[in-house]
Enzyme design. Structure first.
Site, PDB file in Angstrom:
ATOM      1  N   LYS A  38       0.834  -1.209   0.000  1.00  0.00           N
ATOM      2  CA  LYS A  38       0.000   0.000   0.000  1.00  0.00           C
ATOM      3  C   LYS A  38       0.868   1.259   0.000  1.00  0.00           C
ATOM      4  O   LYS A  38       0.633   2.200  -0.760  1.00  0.00           O
ATOM      5  CB  LYS A  38      -0.900   0.012   1.237  1.00  0.00           C
ATOM      6  CG  LYS A  38      -1.676   1.321   1.429  1.00  0.00           C
ATOM      7  CD  LYS A  38      -2.423   1.353   2.734  1.00  0.00           C
ATOM      8  CE  LYS A  38      -1.625   1.962   3.856  1.00  0.00           C
ATOM      9  NZ  LYS A  38      -1.621   3.445   3.844  1.00  0.00           N
ATOM     10  N   ASN A  39       1.874   1.276   0.844  1.00  0.00           N
ATOM     11  CA  ASN A  39       2.687   2.478   0.984  1.00  0.00           C
ATOM     12  C   ASN A  39       3.565   2.733  -0.234  1.00  0.00           C
ATOM     13  O   ASN A  39       4.072   3.847  -0.408  1.00  0.00           O
ATOM     14  CB  ASN A  39       3.560   2.380   2.233  1.00  0.00           C
ATOM     15  CG  ASN A  39       2.744   2.501   3.514  1.00  0.00           C
ATOM     16  OD1 ASN A  39       1.627   3.015   3.501  1.00  0.00           O
ATOM     17  ND2 ASN A  39       3.289   2.020   4.617  1.00  0.00           N
TER      18      ASN A  39
ATOM     19  N   ASP B 182       4.913   1.554  11.883  1.00  0.00           N
ATOM     20  CA  ASP B 182       3.728   0.844  11.396  1.00  0.00           C
ATOM     21  C   ASP B 182       3.607  -0.568  11.959  1.00  0.00           C
ATOM     22  O   ASP B 182       2.602  -1.243  11.719  1.00  0.00           O
ATOM     23  CB  ASP B 182       3.736   0.781   9.862  1.00  0.00           C
ATOM     24  CG  ASP B 182       3.174   2.040   9.224  1.00  0.00           C
ATOM     25  OD1 ASP B 182       2.677   2.912   9.961  1.00  0.00           O
ATOM     26  OD2 ASP B 182       3.228   2.157   7.983  1.00  0.00           O
TER      27      ASP B 182
ATOM     28  N   CYS C 116      -5.182   8.389   8.949  1.00  0.00           N
ATOM     29  CA  CYS C 116      -5.402   7.881  10.307  1.00  0.00           C
ATOM     30  C   CYS C 116      -5.064   8.941  11.349  1.00  0.00           C
ATOM     31  O   CYS C 116      -4.078   9.672  11.206  1.00  0.00           O
ATOM     32  CB  CYS C 116      -4.547   6.636  10.549  1.00  0.00           C
ATOM     33  SG  CYS C 116      -5.162   5.150   9.741  1.00  0.00           S
TER      34      CYS C 116
ATOM     35  N   ARG D 289      -4.254  10.510   3.272  1.00  0.00           N
ATOM     36  CA  ARG D 289      -3.133  11.429   3.401  1.00  0.00           C
ATOM     37  C   ARG D 289      -2.194  11.381   2.195  1.00  0.00           C
ATOM     38  O   ARG D 289      -1.666  12.406   1.761  1.00  0.00           O
ATOM     39  CB  ARG D 289      -2.344  11.113   4.671  1.00  0.00           C
ATOM     40  CG  ARG D 289      -1.191  12.071   4.883  1.00  0.00           C
ATOM     41  CD  ARG D 289      -0.456  11.872   6.179  1.00  0.00           C
ATOM     42  NE  ARG D 289       0.604  12.867   6.261  1.00  0.00           N
ATOM     43  CZ  ARG D 289       0.438  14.109   6.656  1.00  0.00           C
ATOM     44  NH1 ARG D 289      -0.758  14.523   7.005  1.00  0.00           N
ATOM     45  NH2 ARG D 289       1.451  14.951   6.707  1.00  0.00           N
TER      46      ARG D 289
ATOM     47  N   ARG E  96      -8.294  -0.348   4.672  1.00  0.00           N
ATOM     48  CA  ARG E  96      -7.482   0.655   3.980  1.00  0.00           C
ATOM     49  C   ARG E  96      -6.099   0.119   3.629  1.00  0.00           C
ATOM     50  O   ARG E  96      -5.481   0.563   2.660  1.00  0.00           O
ATOM     51  CB  ARG E  96      -7.324   1.917   4.839  1.00  0.00           C
ATOM     52  CG  ARG E  96      -8.574   2.784   4.948  1.00  0.00           C
ATOM     53  CD  ARG E  96      -8.268   4.070   5.697  1.00  0.00           C
ATOM     54  NE  ARG E  96      -7.109   4.727   5.113  1.00  0.00           N
ATOM     55  CZ  ARG E  96      -6.056   5.152   5.794  1.00  0.00           C
ATOM     56  NH1 ARG E  96      -5.992   4.980   7.098  1.00  0.00           N
ATOM     57  NH2 ARG E  96      -5.060   5.727   5.182  1.00  0.00           N
TER      58      ARG E  96
ATOM     59  N   ARG F  69       1.109  15.235  11.587  1.00  0.00           N
ATOM     60  CA  ARG F  69       2.031  14.932  10.494  1.00  0.00           C
ATOM     61  C   ARG F  69       2.051  16.140   9.562  1.00  0.00           C
ATOM     62  O   ARG F  69       1.464  16.127   8.493  1.00  0.00           O
ATOM     63  CB  ARG F  69       1.581  13.655   9.767  1.00  0.00           C
ATOM     64  CG  ARG F  69       1.612  12.446  10.684  1.00  0.00           C
ATOM     65  CD  ARG F  69       1.364  11.160   9.923  1.00  0.00           C
ATOM     66  NE  ARG F  69      -0.033  10.994   9.586  1.00  0.00           N
ATOM     67  CZ  ARG F  69      -0.517   9.926   8.931  1.00  0.00           C
ATOM     68  NH1 ARG F  69       0.290   8.976   8.552  1.00  0.00           N
ATOM     69  NH2 ARG F  69      -1.793   9.828   8.668  1.00  0.00           N
ATOM     70  N   PRO F  70       2.702  17.219   9.987  1.00  0.00           N
ATOM     71  CA  PRO F  70       2.635  18.468   9.225  1.00  0.00           C
ATOM     72  C   PRO F  70       3.288  18.328   7.863  1.00  0.00           C
ATOM     73  O   PRO F  70       4.184  17.508   7.650  1.00  0.00           O
ATOM     74  CB  PRO F  70       3.400  19.458  10.111  1.00  0.00           C
ATOM     75  CG  PRO F  70       4.310  18.617  10.931  1.00  0.00           C
ATOM     76  CD  PRO F  70       3.572  17.346  11.174  1.00  0.00           C
TER      77      PRO F  70
ATOM     78  N   ASP G 297       4.853  20.835   6.450  1.00  0.00           N
ATOM     79  CA  ASP G 297       5.819  21.926   6.343  1.00  0.00           C
ATOM     80  C   ASP G 297       7.048  21.534   5.527  1.00  0.00           C
ATOM     81  O   ASP G 297       7.566  22.340   4.736  1.00  0.00           O
ATOM     82  CB  ASP G 297       6.291  22.371   7.737  1.00  0.00           C
ATOM     83  CG  ASP G 297       5.162  22.890   8.600  1.00  0.00           C
ATOM     84  OD1 ASP G 297       3.998  22.650   8.239  1.00  0.00           O
ATOM     85  OD2 ASP G 297       5.442  23.519   9.623  1.00  0.00           O
ATOM     86  N   LEU G 298       7.542  20.303   5.727  1.00  0.00           N
ATOM     87  CA  LEU G 298       8.753  19.887   5.020  1.00  0.00           C
ATOM     88  C   LEU G 298       8.512  19.825   3.516  1.00  0.00           C
ATOM     89  O   LEU G 298       9.395  20.173   2.724  1.00  0.00           O
ATOM     90  CB  LEU G 298       9.225  18.526   5.535  1.00  0.00           C
ATOM     91  CG  LEU G 298       9.605  18.461   7.019  1.00  0.00           C
ATOM     92  CD1 LEU G 298      10.040  17.045   7.394  1.00  0.00           C
ATOM     93  CD2 LEU G 298      10.732  19.447   7.336  1.00  0.00           C
TER      94      LEU G 298
END
Length: 420
Positions: free
Chosen positions: A22-23, A308, A118, A94, A400, A123-124, A126-127
């Site tokens: 999935k990832n 995870d 989730c 996300r 998911r 989990r900003p 910004d980066l």
């Protein structure tokens, strides 16, 4: 709403094939937007997140053909008809934020809703945004959206240092840099296998990338990339989940379609707890008898122990002999499974980002609720080993990221069924 009903206490045995990752596939679907030509993705897992990502790129103008029987997806985008990723889709997934890099690279403009996923902690993005600003994008945020625009229509190569080796930021910037003018260097990059798979696919498309899998990735921008056929890598988290369940139930399970190198942190902790793990070229055998021994775990970016897999090992160590400690360094809110495990009799105490687990010989089946993807997997593992019946609610979270996980456990001898 669906649920899993599990009668625990049965050892798992047999052979099971692990699904594709999935990832890995989600950023790869986004990367297909970089070319006007057809991209064919093989060994596609049947997951809700994959369907959501396909819907998102379709809304941006991609032609998506799904062949479930052949387990492949064909994506072609002769023309991007939109540059806005709406809140309705992005809030559920996300990884859909990763279209920001594709849209900026291909169209020079993007409007993407701030992401969801989730609820495991902050989990900003910004980066991501700092990196694209370094590449010349002008970015504004407001009303729940990020709007980005390249003044002359193209991203520019840049030297980017990530304050944290974020997987998502590394993937987004890598995708965007493929068509940028000049050289981009991403330092302190994430090195997860999923990033290597993305870079492999992009390289086959004509991208010039070196260093994927290390902390420094160098991308020489090209004018265009072409279509490709690519087979998605195996899902190391699904593999680790099944390995943990096999170990906890006193099982003898062989997993095929795995990359043992990707599972070294999980393998090491299972062995430390007393489990026999035998590695082959593309298979792993897990053999266990008796209670596991307590171990301590601290999550880290790859090649450390994966966040995870933290929830699954929390469930595993509830049955261990002795006291275990788990320190979560990645997400601050990733212990939501603890209260559900306590409903089954688990002895867990939380101290900030640390869980202290007093192992018990058995847990009792109970009605519990999956609060997120990996928490749900943890509750399934606990239910497989607990006394009596466990009912896991809200399994849409599990769907998911796990492709019909109950079918795989059934084939290994588990008493688990899906109900409405």
């Amino acid at each position: 709403m669906g649920a899993f009903v599990i009668k625990g206490g049965k050892p798992l045995s047999g052979t099971v094939s692990v699904s594709s990752s999935k990832n890995a596939i989600l950023p790869i679907i986004s990367a297909c937007l970089l070319t006007t030509e057809e991209c064919v993705l093989k060994q596609i897992p049947g997951l809700d997140d994959v369907s959501g990502m396909c819907e998102l790129v379709s809304n941006l103008g991609a032609n998506v053909e799904v062949n479930g029987r052949a387990r492949k997806i064909s994506i072609s985008t002769p023309q991007l008809t939109g540059h806005t990723a709406d809140y309705e889709l992005v809030s559920k997934l996300r990884a859909s934020f990763l279209v920001l890099g594709s849209l900026l690279a291909r169209k020079g403009v993007a409007k993407v809703a701030l992401p969801g996923g989730c609820p495991i902690g902050s989990r900003p993005v910004d980066l991501h945004l700092k990196g694209f600003e370094a590449m010349g994008a002008e970015i504004t945020t407001g009303h729940g959206y990020v709007e980005a625009r390249c003044p002359d229509g193209k991203l520019k190569g840049a030297n980017i240092y990530l304050d944290f080796p974020s997987v998502g930021a590394t993937e987004n910037l890598l995708i965007g840099a493929v068509l940028a003018e000049g050289r981009t260097i991403i330092e302190n990059a994430a090195s997860e296998p999923e990033i290597v798979d993305l870079a492999s696919m992009l390289t086959k498309m004509g991208a010039r990338i070196s260093g994927a899998g290390t902390d420094t990735i160098v991308i020489e921008g090209v004018e265009k990339v072409h279509g490709v056929e690519h087979t998605i890598m195996p899902d190391r988290i699904e593999a680790g989940t099944i390995m943990t369940a096999a170990a906890l139930t006193g099982g003898d399970v062989t997993l095929t379609n795995v990359v043992p190198e990707h599972l070294k942190p999980v393998t090491a902790k299972l062995r430390e707890s007393g489990v026999e793990v035998i590695e082959g070229v593309s298979e792993i055998c897990v053999k266990s008898s008796g209670r596991p021994t307590a171990v301590d775990i601290k999550t880290h970016p790859f090649p450390g122990f994966p966040t995870d897999m933290q929830a699954q090992f929390s469930a595993y160590l509830c049955f261990a002999e002795g006291t275990s400690m788990i320190v979560e360094t990645i997400f601050e809110n990733r212990f939501m499974h603890v209260n559900e495990l306590k409903r089954m009799g688990a002895q867990i105490r939380l101290d900030g980002r640390t869980a202290i687990i007093e192992g018990s010989e058995k847990l009792q089946g109970a009605q519990v609720r999956a609060t997120d993807l990996r928490a749900g997997a943890a509750l399934v593992i606990a239910g497989l080993a607990a006394n009596g019946v466990t009912e896991v609610l809200d399994i849409h979270h599990i769907d998911r990221g796990y492709e019909f996980i109950e079918n795989k456990f059934q084939r290994l001898g588990a008493d688990i069924r899906r109900v409405q």
